[in-house]
Design an enzyme around this catalytic site. Structure first.
Site: not given
Length: 248
Positions: A9, A87
């Protein structure tokens, strides 16, 4: 030959503030949105296209994918939002400033927490409001699979079933796959693809918003991989990621 594209990202608000983020659902900064749009332009200019996209259930990765799709005029392709691509969970470190944490515990300890393969940070208490048990996006995830902390080994263990059961079969069926995810879920995939040792994975960093292209053989073994974009800028980005966990 198959191609697979991995994208971490773009810069998030807590990347900017140098905070441990993990499963906390922070958004992109405007710089992060620009990085994602630039990634889409680079992919389009390279003549790459996609048939299916994978991302996590966290908005910084989802929005990165949206910007990439928009730049490539691929808003219509199917997208799979998978919690397994989240994550790594940073446990009780979530929300803490990395440099301040390093000043308190030492650079070496924070490097172990950030980059070692099998040492997790201190866990959240189950009653901590940062725990994800009641988050509706994990309603279908067994409670015992929702972490209170993770090391990279744990992240690999949750990412690999998705690779084996969905991503790899999609690639081998001829679908062109893009994955917009996070630093450590991408490190997990890269570790597997490149057969990186548990010791050497400590030194691997992934830059924000930069397409990583893998060319794979029929057995999905890498022939080569490369980042798209200005190589000097990518090197600077990697150095910045590497220094995030050091005391100022």
């Amino acid at each position: 030959m198959y191609k697979l594209v991995l994208i971490r990202h773009g810069e998030s608000t807590w990347n900017l503030e140098n905070r441990f983020t993990g499963w906390v659902d922070v958004d992109l900064t405007e710089t992060g949105a620009d990085q994602a749009r630039q990634a889409g332009k680079l992919l389009k200019d390279a003549g790459l296209g996609f048939d299916v996209a994978y991302t996590s259930v966290l908005k910084r990765a989802i929005r990165t994918l949206w910007h990439v799709q928009d730049e490539m005029d691929l808003m219509w392709i199917p997208v799979r939002n998978e919690w397994r691509l989240n994550e790594r969970h940073y446990g009780a470190l979530a929300g803490l400033n990395k440099a301040e944490t390093a000043a308190k515990f030492g650079d070496e300890q924070v490097l172990v927490w950030r980059r070692s393969y099998d040492t997790p940070p201190p866990a959240l208490e189950p009653t901590d409001p940062r725990a994800s048990y009641d988050d509706p996006r994990y309603a279908n995830v067994p409670r015992n699979e929702i972490p209170l902390t993770e090391c990279l080994k744990d992240t690999v263990a949750r990412v690999m079933p998705l690779w084996n059961e969905s991503i790899a079969p999609d690639i081998q069926s001829g679908k062109r796959v893009v994955i917009a995810a996070h630093g450590n879920s991408i490190r997990a995939l890269v570790k597997y693809l490149d057969q990186i040792s548990d010791d050497d994975i400590v030194g691997l960093n992934i830059p924000n918003g930069t397409p990583l292209v893998y060319e794979l053989d029929a057995d999905l073994r890498p022939l080569r991989h490369y980042y798209l974009g200005d190589q000097d800028a990518i090197a600077a980005s990697l150095a910045a990621v590497a220094s995030q966990g050091k005391a100022r």
